[in-house]
Scaffold this motif. Structure first.
Motif, PDB file in Angstrom:
ATOM      1  N   PHE A  49       0.950  -1.182  -0.102  1.00  0.00           N
ATOM      2  CA  PHE A  49      -0.013  -0.096  -0.003  1.00  0.00           C
ATOM      3  C   PHE A  49       0.784   1.196   0.021  1.00  0.00           C
ATOM      4  CE2 PHE A  49      -1.973   3.616   1.942  1.00  0.00           C
ATOM      5  CZ  PHE A  49      -3.176   3.524   1.379  1.00  0.00           C
ATOM      6  N   PRO A  73      -6.675   3.606   1.887  1.00  0.00           N
ATOM      7  CA  PRO A  73      -7.047   2.176   2.203  1.00  0.00           C
ATOM      8  C   PRO A  73      -8.299   1.578   1.832  1.00  0.00           C
ATOM      9  CG  PRO A  73      -6.169   3.654   3.846  1.00  0.00           C
ATOM     10  CD  PRO A  73      -6.510   4.556   2.837  1.00  0.00           C
ATOM     11  N   GLU A  74      -9.415   2.227   1.679  1.00  0.00           N
ATOM     12  CA  GLU A  74     -10.700   1.762   1.384  1.00  0.00           C
ATOM     13  C   GLU A  74     -10.717   1.289  -0.020  1.00  0.00           C
ATOM     14  OE1 GLU A  74     -10.382   4.746   2.555  1.00  0.00           O
ATOM     15  OE2 GLU A  74     -11.224   6.205   1.235  1.00  0.00           O
ATOM     16  N   LYS A  75      -9.621   1.826  -1.150  1.00  0.00           N
ATOM     17  CA  LYS A  75      -9.557   1.382  -2.166  1.00  0.00           C
ATOM     18  C   LYS A  75      -8.663   0.220  -2.411  1.00  0.00           C
ATOM     19  CE  LYS A  75     -10.215   6.052  -3.933  1.00  0.00           C
ATOM     20  NZ  LYS A  75      -9.565   7.169  -4.672  1.00  0.00           N
ATOM     21  N   VAL A  76      -8.108  -0.226  -1.594  1.00  0.00           N
ATOM     22  CA  VAL A  76      -7.283  -1.337  -1.652  1.00  0.00           C
ATOM     23  C   VAL A  76      -7.767  -2.596  -0.511  1.00  0.00           C
ATOM     24  CG1 VAL A  76      -4.692  -2.156  -1.425  1.00  0.00           C
ATOM     25  CG2 VAL A  76      -5.405   0.250  -1.775  1.00  0.00           C
ATOM     26  N   PRO A  77      -8.786  -3.452  -1.175  1.00  0.00           N
ATOM     27  CA  PRO A  77      -9.610  -4.155  -0.423  1.00  0.00           C
ATOM     28  C   PRO A  77      -8.707  -5.679  -0.155  1.00  0.00           C
ATOM     29  CG  PRO A  77     -10.252  -4.173  -2.453  1.00  0.00           C
ATOM     30  CD  PRO A  77      -9.087  -3.451  -2.391  1.00  0.00           C
ATOM     31  N   VAL A  79      -7.394  -6.835   3.306  1.00  0.00           N
ATOM     32  CA  VAL A  79      -7.062  -6.970   4.492  1.00  0.00           C
ATOM     33  C   VAL A  79      -6.884  -8.396   4.729  1.00  0.00           C
ATOM     34  CG1 VAL A  79      -7.987  -7.070   6.739  1.00  0.00           C
ATOM     35  CG2 VAL A  79      -8.469  -4.926   5.257  1.00  0.00           C
ATOM     36  N   TRP A 115      -7.982 -12.222  -3.658  1.00  0.00           N
ATOM     37  CA  TRP A 115      -7.962 -12.461  -2.487  1.00  0.00           C
ATOM     38  C   TRP A 115      -7.643 -13.946  -2.069  1.00  0.00           C
ATOM     39  CZ3 TRP A 115     -13.056  -9.781  -4.204  1.00  0.00           C
ATOM     40  CH2 TRP A 115     -12.771  -8.686  -3.966  1.00  0.00           C
ATOM     41  N   ARG A 324      -0.451  -4.594   2.870  1.00  0.00           N
ATOM     42  CA  ARG A 324      -1.999  -4.970   2.861  1.00  0.00           C
ATOM     43  C   ARG A 324      -2.716  -3.464   2.946  1.00  0.00           C
ATOM     44  NH1 ARG A 324       0.655  -8.972   5.578  1.00  0.00           N
ATOM     45  NH2 ARG A 324       0.901 -10.756   4.506  1.00  0.00           N
ATOM     46  N   THR A 325      -3.907  -3.637   3.592  1.00  0.00           N
ATOM     47  CA  THR A 325      -4.710  -2.560   3.600  1.00  0.00           C
ATOM     48  C   THR A 325      -4.536  -1.770   5.159  1.00  0.00           C
ATOM     49  OG1 THR A 325      -6.438  -3.684   2.418  1.00  0.00           O
ATOM     50  CG2 THR A 325      -7.126  -1.534   3.557  1.00  0.00           C
ATOM     51  N   TYR A 327      -5.440   0.024   8.115  1.00  0.00           N
ATOM     52  CA  TYR A 327      -6.794   0.348   8.522  1.00  0.00           C
ATOM     53  C   TYR A 327      -6.565   1.152  10.019  1.00  0.00           C
ATOM     54  CZ  TYR A 327      -6.032  -4.376  10.843  1.00  0.00           C
ATOM     55  OH  TYR A 327      -5.493  -5.035  11.658  1.00  0.00           O
ATOM     56  N   THR A 364      -1.056  -5.738   8.976  1.00  0.00           N
ATOM     57  CA  THR A 364      -0.284  -4.453   8.746  1.00  0.00           C
ATOM     58  C   THR A 364       0.455  -4.357   9.966  1.00  0.00           C
ATOM     59  OG1 THR A 364      -2.303  -4.020   7.239  1.00  0.00           O
ATOM     60  CG2 THR A 364      -0.741  -2.313   7.936  1.00  0.00           C
TER      61      THR A 364
END
Ligand SMILES: *[C@@H]1O[C@H](CO)[C@@H](O)[C@H](O)[C@H]1NC(C)=O
Ligand SMILES: *[C@@H]1O[C@H](CO)[C@@H](O)[C@H](O)[C@H]1NC(C)=O
Ligand SMILES: *[C@@H]1O[C@H](CO)[C@@H](O)[C@H](O)[C@H]1NC(C)=O
Ligand SMILES: *[C@@H]1O[C@H](CO)[C@@H](O)[C@H](O)[C@H]1NC(C)=O
Ligand SMILES: *[C@@H]1O[C@H](CO)[C@@H](O)[C@H](O)[C@H]1NC(C)=O
Length: 534
Positions: A49, A73-77, A79, A115, A324-325, A327, A364
């Protein structure tokens, strides 16, 4: 053929020749786009990210990282998504194979989220795109319908209709792969009629619906016939032209050192020529050699000038990544403001908000990572001075990282076994294949202070034959405390990165624990000494 090589040699002498790799460091699945006089290349980001780096060039020789299409972050799903077991059965997941298009005056970056490809969980890669007029502000995500891999949005210049082309599955039972495309609505992602083509290297047709014919020049690019070549695994090519009508391609390839390739898949260049019968030829029909030079643009300095980051300003530099995402907020850049940094005048610094995770977990951690771009280089990080001691679960360090399973860390940490010191230098070495996030083997060395004074440095020395980890204080000689082989850092679809990290190592960072971070990072580059053959 002879005259072409003479031309290339004479141009090289005035430093006007492109050499491979075009964009060193792991920059796989490059997709080149020219708009007016400017070239853009988007590459895969897997678990990093921000997602999908975009490089820009005016001359094809010098490339600058200018944007990331997935910048929130919300555009890189992704987690909790798995990286890699260091074997070919399990490939890296995450954000794969972007393409760039310029449609009606807007840039579109189309990509896919992996995923998992696990048939038990029946998750399949999903396509989406974001768009931008200036490559800085990006739209929300638009999800598209088909499943498959390697998406590309394009507009038929004759009809103005927009198409999404993908490497897709015929259905979820037979699972036959082929190129398919559908007319698509750019605002909703909905697909119209679908045509299926053959599984070929390049094919052509008079209409987007086929029928398709395969090129007699296939395979266009293949370095696999001679396993001794340094450059291998060539593929994923995209063509573009220059403003004066010459053609070229970007593609991905690995530089092999023996059987090892920790840097991963880099962005390469090849000339393209069109035969009289209208079919293309890449690299004059020959395999790619590292010594080849192409008179398409200037030669960047080699070895490159040292790279340094003092973490000034308030934003992290573009070439750093998280995993990763993200968060949670895992770090701050220069929180003290101008002139207030404990790193000294003109300096800034990065301060971590450490969490419970290490680089060994599928989450993360508080870590930022920087791609390894040369087989012969140093990575040195100067720690923020610490007012107070670290406990045995608190670490601040650097790592040579390829996945949650395979990374080699050196950190300062409260001692576990050493009674003669309060703080220790600790090496955690994780080369476990495969299995759950491995318990690394650890060794510790007494550190001669009860805190981290100013001027403590941690080092990675990356060489064509090995890696070493070490530490030093105030520029005195480096104590090298650990070394490992290139094969201890196996890579999948992405590649090796240097990391800065801080961790509570499964415990929350106490409110009264000291503030930890780094003042500065410096990379130096040397001749890599690679020839055409391994
Ligand atoms: C490309 O050139 C056209 C025509 O001058 C202009 O309208 C457009 O904004 C340019 N696009 C970019 C991305 O520079
Ligand atoms: C690769 O990973 C798969 C799935 O986890 C595992 O079954 C296999 O044993 C691994 N192969 C090697 C050579 O480690
Ligand atoms: C270090 O911490 C102590 C106790 O909190 C404080 O009194 C001292 O001023 C601090 N020193 C520096 C250099 O910040
Ligand atoms: C501490 O000692 C134990 C027992 O010898 C050993 O297993 C462990 O790896 C040591 N830990 C470190 C950080 O040296
Ligand atoms: C790597 O760099 C070092 C330091 O400059 C140099 O001595 C060495 O010869 C280089 N290695 C290769 C393989 O060129």
């Amino acid at each position: 053929m002879a005259s072409r090589f003479i031309l290339a040699v004479s141009l090289a002498s005035c430093a006007l020749a492109i050499k491979n790799p075009l964009i060193p460091g792991w920059n796989p699945d490059p997709h080149v786009l020219r708009v007016n006089d400017t070239y853009y290349v988007a590459v895969s980001s897997f678990l990093s990210f921000p997602g999908v780096p975009i490089y820009q060039s005016q001359d094809l020789g010098n490339w600058e990282l200018v944007s990331h299409a997935l910048n929130a972050p919300e555009k890189v799903p992704i987690v909790g998504v798995r990286q890699d077991h260091g074997n070919a059965t399990n490939s890296d997941q995450g954000i794969w194979a972007p393409s760039l298009s310029y449609i009606n005056g807007r840039f579109y970056m189309t990509t896919m989220a992996m995923w998992g490809s696990d048939t038990v969980y029946r998750t399949f890669p999903r396509f989406f795109w974001v768009s931008s007029s200036d490559l800085q502000t990006w739209s929300e995500v638009i999800w598209a319908e088909p499943y498959g891999i390697d998406p590309d949005l394009w507009q038929d210049p004759n009809t103005g209709k927009n198409y999404l082309s993908v490497m897709g599955l015929d259905d979820n039972r037979e699972r036959l792969w082929g190129i398919s495309q559908c007319e698509v609505d750019l605002d909703t992602g909905k697909c119209g009629g679908t045509g299926t083509g053959h599984r070929v290297t390049i094919a052509r047709s008079d209409t987007p619906m086929g029928p398709w014919r395969s090129s007699p020049t296939n395979p266009l690019l293949y370095n696999g016939a001679d396993p001794d070549l340094t450059v291998g695994n060539t593929g994923h090519a995209m063509f573009s032209d220059t403003p004066d009508g010459r053609w070229f391609a970007t593609f991905l390839a690995r530089r092999w050192i023996g059987n090892d390739n920790p840097i991963g898949r880099e962005c390469f260049f090849s000339p393209v020529e069109w035969r009289e019968d209208g079919w293309p030829v890449m690299n004059y029909g020959e395999p790619i050699l590292l010594s080849q030079e192409y008179d398409y643009g200037p030669t960047p300095a080699y070895p490159p000038a040292p790279w340094e980051d003092n973490f000034v300003g308030s934003q992290l530099g573009l070439s750093w990544y998280q995993l990763r995402t993200p968060y949670t907020q895992n770090f701050e850049v220069n929180p003290w403001g101008d002139g207030q940094s404990p790193c000294g005048s003109g300096g800034g610094g990065i301060v971590f908000n450490p969490n419970v995770f290490t680089l060994g977990e599928r989450d993360t951690p508080a870590a930022v990572l920087h791609k390894q771009t040369s087989f012969n280089m140093t990575f040195s990080a100067t720690l923020l001075p610490i007012n107070g001691s670290l406990g045995r679960s608190q670490s601040i360090g650097i790592s040579m990282y390829s996945s949650e399973y395979t990374h080699q860390d050196i950190s300062i940490r409260g001692c576990v076994n050493t009674t003669s010191a309060i703080q220790c230098v600790r090496v955690d070495s994780s080369i476990q294949l495969p299995g759950p996030a491995g318990t690394p083997s650890s060794k510790e060395f007494p550190f001669p202070y009860d805190h981290v004074p100013a001027g403590v440095q941690l080092h990675v020395r990356a060489e064509p034959t090995r890696y070493r980890l070490g530490w030093s204080v105030n520029g005195e000689s480096i104590a090298w405390v650990h070394q490992f082989r290139l094969r201890d850092l196996p890579v999948g679809f992405d590649g090796a990165m240097f990391a800065l990290f801080a961790s509570g190592n499964s415990l929350p960072w106490p409110l009264n624990a000291p503030q930890v971070g780094f003042c500065n990072v410096r990379e130096e580059f040397f001749e890599e000494g690679l020839g055409d053959y391994r």
